[in-house]
Structures are given as structure tokens and as C-alpha cells.
Design an enzyme around this catalytic site. Structure first.
Site, PDB file in Angstrom:
ATOM      1  N   GLU A 441      -1.819   2.253   3.011  1.00 35.61           N
ATOM      2  CA  GLU A 441      -2.730   1.185   2.551  1.00 35.61           C
ATOM      3  C   GLU A 441      -3.148   1.386   1.093  1.00 35.61           C
ATOM      4  O   GLU A 441      -4.291   1.128   0.723  1.00 35.61           O
ATOM      5  CB  GLU A 441      -3.984   1.095   3.437  1.00 35.61           C
ATOM      6  CG  GLU A 441      -3.725   0.743   4.866  1.00 35.61           C
ATOM      7  CD  GLU A 441      -2.983  -0.571   5.042  1.00 35.61           C
ATOM      8  OE1 GLU A 441      -3.001  -1.400   4.118  1.00 35.61           O
ATOM      9  OE2 GLU A 441      -2.360  -0.735   6.102  1.00 35.61           O
TER      10      GLU A 441
HETATM   11  C1  LIG Z   1       2.752   6.906   8.706  1.00 41.67           C
HETATM   12  C2  LIG Z   1       2.904   5.774   7.756  1.00 41.67           C
HETATM   13  C3  LIG Z   1       2.632   4.480   8.193  1.00 41.67           C
HETATM   14  C4  LIG Z   1       2.838   3.410   7.331  1.00 41.67           C
HETATM   15  N1  LIG Z   1       2.688   2.131   7.808  1.00 41.67           N
HETATM   16  C5  LIG Z   1       3.101   1.082   7.033  1.00 41.67           C
HETATM   17  C6  LIG Z   1       3.154  -0.243   7.557  1.00 41.67           C
HETATM   18  O1  LIG Z   1       2.802  -0.489   8.710  1.00 41.67           O
HETATM   19  N2  LIG Z   1       3.623  -1.238   6.768  1.00 41.67           N
HETATM   20  C7  LIG Z   1       4.028  -1.020   5.494  1.00 41.67           C
HETATM   21  O2  LIG Z   1       4.437  -1.956   4.832  1.00 41.67           O
HETATM   22  N3  LIG Z   1       3.987   0.232   4.951  1.00 41.67           N
HETATM   23  C8  LIG Z   1       3.549   1.281   5.699  1.00 41.67           C
HETATM   24  N4  LIG Z   1       3.527   2.552   5.190  1.00 41.67           N
HETATM   25  C9  LIG Z   1       3.961   2.756   3.827  1.00 41.67           C
HETATM   26  C10 LIG Z   1       2.837   3.164   2.900  1.00 41.67           C
HETATM   27  O3  LIG Z   1       2.000   2.068   2.662  1.00 41.67           O
HETATM   28  C11 LIG Z   1       3.463   3.750   1.653  1.00 41.67           C
HETATM   29  O4  LIG Z   1       3.981   5.013   2.015  1.00 41.67           O
HETATM   30  C12 LIG Z   1       2.494   3.885   0.517  1.00 41.67           C
HETATM   31  O5  LIG Z   1       2.133   2.611   0.041  1.00 41.67           O
HETATM   32  C13 LIG Z   1       3.058   4.691  -0.653  1.00 41.67           C
HETATM   33  O6  LIG Z   1       4.309   4.227  -1.014  1.00 41.67           O
HETATM   34  P1  LIG Z   1       5.542   5.261  -1.132  1.00 41.67           P
HETATM   35  O7  LIG Z   1       5.603   6.041   0.119  1.00 41.67           O
HETATM   36  O8  LIG Z   1       6.737   4.502  -1.534  1.00 41.67           O
HETATM   37  O9  LIG Z   1       5.110   6.258  -2.258  1.00 41.67           O
HETATM   38  P2  LIG Z   1       5.276   6.019  -3.832  1.00 41.67           P
HETATM   39  O10 LIG Z   1       4.865   4.635  -4.183  1.00 41.67           O
HETATM   40  O11 LIG Z   1       6.623   6.473  -4.239  1.00 41.67           O
HETATM   41  O12 LIG Z   1       4.170   7.006  -4.407  1.00 41.67           O
HETATM   42  C14 LIG Z   1       4.361   8.423  -4.495  1.00 41.67           C
HETATM   43  C15 LIG Z   1       3.241   9.031  -5.321  1.00 41.67           C
HETATM   44  O13 LIG Z   1       3.262   8.473  -6.632  1.00 41.67           O
HETATM   45  C16 LIG Z   1       2.016   7.884  -6.950  1.00 41.67           C
HETATM   46  N5  LIG Z   1       2.237   6.660  -7.701  1.00 41.67           N
HETATM   47  C17 LIG Z   1       3.094   5.652  -7.435  1.00 41.67           C
HETATM   48  N6  LIG Z   1       2.991   4.689  -8.356  1.00 41.67           N
HETATM   49  C18 LIG Z   1       2.051   5.076  -9.231  1.00 41.67           C
HETATM   50  C19 LIG Z   1       1.490   4.507 -10.413  1.00 41.67           C
HETATM   51  N7  LIG Z   1       1.870   3.318 -10.869  1.00 41.67           N
HETATM   52  N8  LIG Z   1       0.535   5.198 -11.055  1.00 41.67           N
HETATM   53  C20 LIG Z   1       0.111   6.397 -10.591  1.00 41.67           C
HETATM   54  N9  LIG Z   1       0.599   6.989  -9.498  1.00 41.67           N
HETATM   55  C21 LIG Z   1       1.562   6.336  -8.816  1.00 41.67           C
HETATM   56  C22 LIG Z   1       1.348   7.584  -5.617  1.00 41.67           C
HETATM   57  O14 LIG Z   1      -0.067   7.559  -5.739  1.00 41.67           O
HETATM   58  C23 LIG Z   1       1.853   8.745  -4.766  1.00 41.67           C
HETATM   59  O15 LIG Z   1       1.022   9.846  -4.962  1.00 41.67           O
HETATM   60  C24 LIG Z   1       3.258   3.646   6.011  1.00 41.67           C
HETATM   61  C25 LIG Z   1       3.464   4.950   5.572  1.00 41.67           C
HETATM   62  C26 LIG Z   1       3.299   5.996   6.427  1.00 41.67           C
HETATM   63  C27 LIG Z   1       3.573   7.393   5.914  1.00 41.67           C
END
Ligand SMILES: Cc1cc2nc3c(=O)[nH]c(=O)nc-3n(C[C@H](O)[C@H](O)[C@H](O)COP(=O)(O)OP(=O)(O)OC[C@H]3O[C@@H](n4cnc5c(N)ncnc54)[C@H](O)[C@@H]3O)c2cc1C
Length: 595
Positions: A441
Site C-alpha cells: 500500500e
Molecule cells: C505480501 C504482499 C501483498 C501485496 N498485495 C498486493 C495487492 O493485493 N495488489 C497489488 O497491486 N499489489 C500488492 N502488493 C505489491 C506492493 O504494493 C508492492 O510490493 C509495493 O508497492 C512496492 O513495490 P515493489 O515491490 O515493486 O518495490 P519497488 O517499487 O521496486 O521499491 C523497492 C524499494 O525502492 C523504494 N523506491 C521505489 N521508488 C522510489 C522512489 N521514487 N523514491 C524513493 N524510493 C523509492 C521503495 O520505497 C522500496 O524501498 C503486495 C506486496 C506484498 C509483498
């Protein structure tokens, strides 16, 4: 160990003595409600949570859902819990009577939900996602979508998901690649891959309604080109019954650290070019609609994180009262029995810190839910102000409990010593479950950017001014001598926030957003700590008024936790503020090649 659920005395204190929930019963929508009806709803929630949710929290962690013969298999108790929750009417606890609801104020509906979240976050995931997806369809879907999908979702015949994330686009939804091509009959063909979709496959109901973000070819670039679609697992026949399998395929289940009872799925849409989707609302407005669901979910994530912080704390408390180890530093009489852990100052430190974090987190979440009630049922001014405040505070209400809830769980493990590190005791699962909350989220990093890059400046910073005036109202209302120093300390933080905000604003103008936002996390933390301290001032003020002798220890505990927060936690804000005022560039300056 016996299980832990939200303490009812504490919950009533938070609802009625801290948040003044009574005042809501004067509003026409809630006129049938009273403390008695709310306590009765909480009794039902507590009973159901204990009987149907607590029973399999550890089991569905040990036995994760598995994909067998084309179906997801999970513990049978998950479906029993899902069905029981729907039967008891909690999915529509806020809905109006004519829609079959209980017409509960949001703050009290959330308190009921809290009972379930506290004892089994994984199984509650299915009902909460279904409720949140149904709300989006209710608010933005046309009559056909409502007629075909809303009623079965509210009746628990269909479950719901939110399908935003893609393998290459998590935080940055602008970059999603899923496509939606319009068809002559008004529907769309969806094609793309989504990952981490919670509840994306299950056998809990007859159908799954995915709310999918996708781009219509030729639409505007960036977030303005994102639309929202209902994509069912089974397409419906003319009578609204699940019929042909839609082209949505489970590409795989994801195995996780915690929240193991909730399926996490990788989904493929349209591999055979036959995935039918139906537009929600207007084209290109999808992210706006989805934000409604996400904002609701963000409050829920914060609350859930606070509740898990609380759960770990109460387990640690029971353990510390029970286990004996060592003697006091000034006692050399080894013929005496060992003392319970809870007598050691360092264990008291760990417990008091957890109490301070968890009960502040719960208080701030309930405050957020109260703002939702004010938006929906307050007079024009109350409603507008609540909207401003909730918009500003959503990143804080999501993040502070998530970060500090996990820290509390870390300390719970510490109280258990070696036992805390084993699977024989429940605190390691609580920590694992809670560790998700700073990630989904919107990660903590993203929330910091949202707060400092956007929310603070909305309406020329009116939200922040309003927040300061609300805090000041409680500062000025503080009458108890023990609480006055706390009120003074909180008041002293307000000019620091103002200075830090101005400094960032100046930096934004002179050096640009990249430099100015490089300490967004410090700002998020600073505001979070101030809001937490505010929640402690409110709790301390309310505790100081308790006169029933039965409440004496409870009130002292509240005052001591407030004292801890003001003496040991709030002063740290000054450091964050100073770095922001100085425009510290340590992070911005660090070149990737220097790592
Ligand atoms: C158990 C679980 C349940 C989930 N459920 C859902 C769901 O039901 N539906 C859904 O759509 N998604 C879901 N998600 C996905 C979740 O919302 C994402 O994992 C989350 O938004 C982060 O995206 P990412 O994993 O691609 O990480 P990334 O976006 O790759 O981020 C990795 C790191 O980089 C940092 N970062 C990224 N961009 C920036 C920036 N511009 N500036 C500074 N820091 C940055 C982040 O803060 C983080 O620390 C779920 C994830 C998990 C693990």
C-alpha cells in the site's frame, strides 16, 4: 500461551474517553446507536474472532495455500471464517439499514474489524479486500456493474482483489504495461501481467472480481492514462451467475515471510487474447478511483500494524509476568527465588516502549476513522476540515504504525529471549506478519514523498495549519498537573515543524524537488512522532479524569506510557527537524559508485 485479543477496557477508553465517539450518536445517521449497541457489536465481533479466526492463525501460517490440480487448496477454517464473517453482517457493518447494513459509525466498525485483524491478519485479508473492492464499484461503477457484481460481493458469493502491481512497476504505477483494448460491445480485452495480487486465487466463493489497472491504447501518457476495470475470474451469464472461465490465469503462488494464509499471486491476463474486462467509471480516471480503495486500505494497514504491535506486546507482557529469571542488582541472596522478568528495569523498558508504540498507533488509527465519520456525516465545516486533515495525515496514519508496530514486535521477541526466536511461541509470526506493513500500500519511502512532495502543500499548506490548531486545542485543554509538561513539550514542537516545512519549501524553490525531498523520510518520521505524542497527550488527559478505583492501575499505566513517550521519544523529533532545517545533503550527495 492463551491467545491475545484487543483489551476491551482499553478499546472502550480509546473510543469513548479519548475519541468522544458518543458525540456521533447525535447525528441523524447514527441516532439508533449508543454505547450499548456498540459494545454489543464488539461482543459479537470478539466472540466470532476468538471462535472462527484465532483458531487457525498459526495453522494457516504453517500450512500455506498450495496449488493442487488446478485449484488453490487452503485450510478449511479459512472458508469457515470467511462465511461466518459475512453471515454475521460485518462486511456491511457501515452500510445503511436499507442496504442490509448495521449503519455503524466508521470508527466503531473499524474497532469491530480490529478484533479480527488482531488475531488473524491473513484470513481477514479476504474479507477486507472484498469490502474495499465492492466500495469502489459502489462509488464509481455504473448500474450494470453494480447490479452484476456488487450484490454478490456483499453477500460473500464473490471475493475481490486490487490488481495494480506489475513485475516492473510497483511503486511507480505510471509505468504499468497492462493494456485494455475497447471492443464493439463496450467491453475491453485485457492483456498483461500482475504480481503480488493478494487473494488473486482462492476457492472461498463462486467467483473472484479483480479490479485491474490498465492503459487504453492512445490514452494520455503517465498516470492520466490509467483506467480501472472489473475483470472477473468467471464471466457472468445473463442471470448474473458465473459461467465461462475468463482468460485470467494463475501464473504462480508467491511464498512469503508472513501473511502466509493470504494467497499472493502472479496473474496473467489475456494470454489467449480472451480476457474480458469492464470499465469502471470514466476512461483514464482509474488511478483516482483506485486511490479511494488505496486510501481506505492505507488506514487499514496502519491500524492492522498497530494491532499486531499490540498483540506482540500483550504476549510479551504475559510471558514477562510468568517467567522467572535472575534477581535484582542489589539482591545477593541466592536462596531467594528468581524474580519474574517483568521486575527487571530493562524488561520494563521493552514493555513500556511497546505499549507506548502500540497504543499510540491504535489511537491515531481510530482518529483517522473518526475523520472519515466527520467527512461523511459532519456539518459542512466539520466535513471539509476532516477531509483536509485526513488527506494530509494518510501517509502518517499508514506509516507510523507500520514502522513502530514492527519495532514493537522486535522488542516483544527480545522479551521472550531465546524462546522468542522459536516457532514454539507466537511472537515470531507476529513480527513476520507485521513486516509486510511498511512495504505494501505504498512503501514508507513512497509515503514520505507523498507527504512532503504533495500533501503538505495542498491548499497552500492549510492542512498543516489545521493540524497545528487541533493539537493546540488539546494543549490548551490540558488541566492536570502531570499532563501539563507534556502539553508544553508538544507545543514546543509546532514551531519546529513550521521551520522545517519552510526550509524544505525554500529548498524546493532554490534547488529543486530532488534535493528538497531527499530527507522526506525524516519529515514523515517527525510528523508521525508529533501525531503519536499528540495521541499520548489525549490519552493522558483522558486517563487523568478516570475516577473509578477499578481504573486506577489502568490510568497509571496510560500516564506512565505517555511520560515515556514525552521523555524518551518526542525529543528525537528535534534531531530530524534540525537536519531538515539544515538541508542536510548526506543522502542526496552519496554517489552510487561510492557504495
Ligand atoms: C505480501 C504482499 C501483498 C501485496 N498485495 C498486493 C495487492 O493485493 N495488489 C497489488 O497491486 N499489489 C500488492 N502488493 C505489491 C506492493 O504494493 C508492492 O510490493 C509495493 O508497492 C512496492 O513495490 P515493489 O515491490 O515493486 O518495490 P519497488 O517499487 O521496486 O521499491 C523497492 C524499494 O525502492 C523504494 N523506491 C521505489 N521508488 C522510489 C522512489 N521514487 N523514491 C524513493 N524510493 C523509492 C521503495 O520505497 C522500496 O524501498 C503486495 C506486496 C506484498 C509483498
Amino acid at each position: 500461551m492463551s491467545d491475545v485479543i484487543l483489551d476491551r477496557r482499553d478499546l472502550s477508553f480509546q473510543l469513548f474517553e479519548v475519541q468522544d465517539t458518543d458525540s456521533l450518536f447525535a447525528r441523524p445517521r447514527f441516532e439508533d446507536h449508543s454505547r450499548e449497541t456498540i459494545e454489543a457489536a464488539l461482543d459479537t465481533a470478539e466472540k466470532l474472532a476468538r471462535e472462527k479466526f484465532a483458531n487457525h492463525n498459526a495453522l494457516s501460517d504453517k500450512e500455506e495455500p498450495a496449488f493442487v490440480d488446478g485449484k488453490v487448496v487452503m485450510r478449511p477454517e479459512v472458508k469457515e471464517a470467511f462465511d461466518a464473517y459475512i453471515r454475521a453482517g460485518f462486511l456491511s457493518s457501515r452500510a445503511r439499514y436499507e442496504e442490509g447494513g448495521m449503519q455503524l459509525p466508521e470508527i466503531t466498525a473499524a474497532a469491530c474489524k480490529g478484533m479480527f485483524m488482531c488475531v488473524n491478519p491473513s484470513s481477514t485479508g479476504y474479507v477486507f479486500l472484498t469490502a474495499a473492492a465492492a466500495n469502489v464499484i459502489r462509488n464509481f461503477g455504473n448500474d450494470t456493474l453494480k447490479a452484476r457484481f456488487l450484490e454478490p460481493m456483499m453477500a460473500g458469493r464473490f471475493t475481490g482483489t486490487m490488481a495494480l502491481t506489475e513485475p516492473h512497476a510497483g511503486s511507480s504505477l505510471t509505468d504499468i504495461r497492462t493494456r485494455a483494448v475497447p471492443q464493439d460491445n463496450g467491453s475491453y480485452r485485457i492483456k498483461g501481467s500482475k504480481i503480488f495480487i493478494s487473494g488473486g486465487e482462492n476457492e472461498l466463493a463462486d467467483n473472484i472480481v479483480h479490479l485491474v489497472l490498465a492503459k487504453i491504447p492512445g490514452g494520455p501518457v503517465g498516470v492520466k492514462g490509467i483506467s480501472l476495470f472489473v475483470v472477473p475470474k468467471y464471466r457472468l451469464d445473463n442471470n448474473g451467475h458465473p459461467d465461462v472461465r475468463n482468460d485470467v490465469i494463475l501464473a504462480g503462488l508467491i511464498h512469503k515471510l508472513g501473511y502466509r494464509g493470504t494467497t499472493s499471486t502472479a496473474l496473467s491476463f489475456g494470454d489467449a487474447d480472451d480476457c474480458h474486462g469492464y470499465l469502471v467509471g470514466e476512461a483514464h480516471q482509474g488511478l483516482r478511483y483506485m486511490f479511494q480503495m488505496m486510501n481506505e486500505a492505507r488506514l487499514g494497514v496502519g491500524f492492522g500494524a498497530g494491532l499486531l504491535g499490540y498483540r506482540g506486546y500483550r504476549f510479551a507482557l504475559d510471558y514477562a509476568r510468568d517467567r522467572r529469571q535472575g534477581r535484582h542488582p542489589d539482591d545477593a541472596d541466592f536462596s531467594k527465588p528468581q524474580v519474574p522478568l517483568i521486575e527487571h528495569a530493562d524488561v520494563k523498558r521493552l514493555l513500556l516502549t511497546q505499549k507506548a508504540y502500540a497504543e499510540a498507533a491504535i489511537a491515531m488509527s481510530l482518529y483517522g476513522y473518526r475523520l472519515v465519520d466527520d467527512i461523511e456525516t459532519g456539518n459542512e465545516t466539520t466535513s471539509k476540515e476532516a477531509e483536509l486533515l485526513l488527506d494530509l495525515l494518510t501517509p502518517v496514519l499508514k506509516t507510523w504504525p507500520s514502522e513502530f508496530g514492527v519495532r514493537a514486535n522486535d522488542m516483544a521477541i527480545q522479551v521472550f529471549g531465546g524462546a522468542g526466536y522459536t516457532r514454539e511461541y507466537p511472537v515470531e509470526q507476529v513480527w513476520r506478519d507485521n513486516r509486510l506493513n511498511p512495504i505494501h500500500e505504498g512503501t514508507t519511502g513512497v509515503q514520505g514523498l507523498d507527504l512532503l512532495g504533495r500533501k503538505v502543500w495542498v491548499n497552500n499548506g492549510k492542512g498543516l495549519v489545521l493540524l497545528a490548531s487541533r493539537i493546540m486545542a488539546d494543549v490548551l485543554a490540558t488541566a492536570n498537573e502531570n499532563c501539563k509538561p507534556m502539553a508544553g513539550a508538544l507545543q514546543a514542537m509546532l514551531p519546529l515543524i513550521e521551520k522545517a516545512t519552510q526550509a524544505v519549501g525554500n529548498q524546493m524553490a532554490s534547488a529543486g524537488a530532488r534535493i528538497a525531498l531527499s530527507n522526506a523520510n525524516a519529515y514523515l518520521q517527525l510528523l508521525g512522532q508529533v501525531v503519536a505524542a499528540w495521541m499520548w497527550l489525549r490519552q493522558a488527559n483522558a486517563a487523568a479524569l478516570l475516577t473509578n478505583p477499578d481504573d486506577a492501575a489502568f490510568a497509571k499505566g496510560k500516564l506512565q506510557a505517555a511520560r515515556y513517550f514525552f521523555r524518551w521519544e518526542l525529543p528525537r523529533v528535534k534531531w530530524d527537524a534540525q537536519q531538515l532545517i539544515n538541508g542536510d545533503d548526506t543522502f542526496a550527495d552519496m554517489d552510487p559508485s561510492w557504495f
